[in-house]
Design a protein around this motif. Structure first.
Motif: not given
Length: 234
Positions: A32-47
């Motif tokens: 389901x890699x199509x979900x990664x559209x880089x719409x939110x590429x700036x969002x950082x992981x919350x550890x």
């Protein structure tokens, strides 16, 4: 005339139901890699954020989340659980009520962020990017589309060893598999991956690479076409 399933556990269930072995084939659940559209590429992981995603049904262990959170938050007080998904109409009214009660309790519980609704595609990316790992505390399952979504965003998965989930989760490589019903072990596994950032991210990278190879749609399509070909000449 022919049935394609996502793993040997599903195949065994059909055999037990009287379906002939030559009518059953196994093919993987695709990427389901199509979900990664880089719409939110700036969002950082919350550890210290854990994601439970998908349709809300009793078999998916929604009712276990509060207990798992207590175990995790004893070790990591700032750990956060995101619960995102919709409860569609279930056949049994008692099941609907159980899910509704559980969701109401989670909304009021500390350390929970609840999205009790259908999640559109762009929000899927947003939630997965924020999360450090994905959990599937399912009581029973066939296979899960949540796993390939998690892998698309390089997130490891922790799940109970039920159904054919073990076909998509390689222990200590792409995630962790826990013995069914062992709530304490599941909670400790979450703590382990939240504490050990390097291990968690290494698993996420491995999960992504594995899914790119093993869950590629061109390979799945070829195997599916082969099954159709066998039917045509049978």
């Amino acid at each position: 005339r022919h049935l394609i399933v996502h793993g040997p556990h599903c195949r065994q269930a059909l055999l037990a139901a009287g379906v002939a072995a030559n009518k059953i084939s196994i093919n993987r659940h695709g990427s389901f890699a199509t979900y990664d559209q880089n719409r939110h590429a700036e969002i950082a992981e919350e550890e210290q954020t854990v994601l439970f995603f998908g349709e809300l049904r009793p078999n998916k262990g929604v009712h276990r989340l509060a207990a798992l959170a207590r175990i995790v938050q004893e070790a990591l007080p700032h750990a956060k659980f995101i619960v995102a998904g919709k409860c569609t109409k279930l056949p049994r009214k008692a099941d609907m009520e159980k899910v509704r009660r559980t969701m109401a309790a989670l909304k009021a519980a500390p350390g929970f962020e609840v999205h009790d609704r259908f999640i559109p595609d762009d929000e899927v990316e947003y939630l997965f990017r924020r999360s450090a790992l994905v959990i599937l505390p399912y009581a029973e399952a066939s296979q899960s589309g949540v796993i390939p979504v998690a892998y698309a965003f390089r997130k490891p998965v922790i799940a109970y060893r039920v159904g054919d989930l073990s076909e998509s989760i390689m222990p200590n490589e792409t995630g962790l598999l826990i013995a069914p019903e062992d709530e304490n072990a599941f909670g400790r596994a979450i703590v382990r991956l939240l504490r050990h950032t390097n291990e968690r991210r290494s698993m996420g990278r491995t999960a992504y690479d594995w899914s790119q190879r093993e869950l590629a749609w061109d390979s799945i399509a070829r195997r599916t076409v082969e099954e159709y070909g066998k039917m045509l000449v049978a």
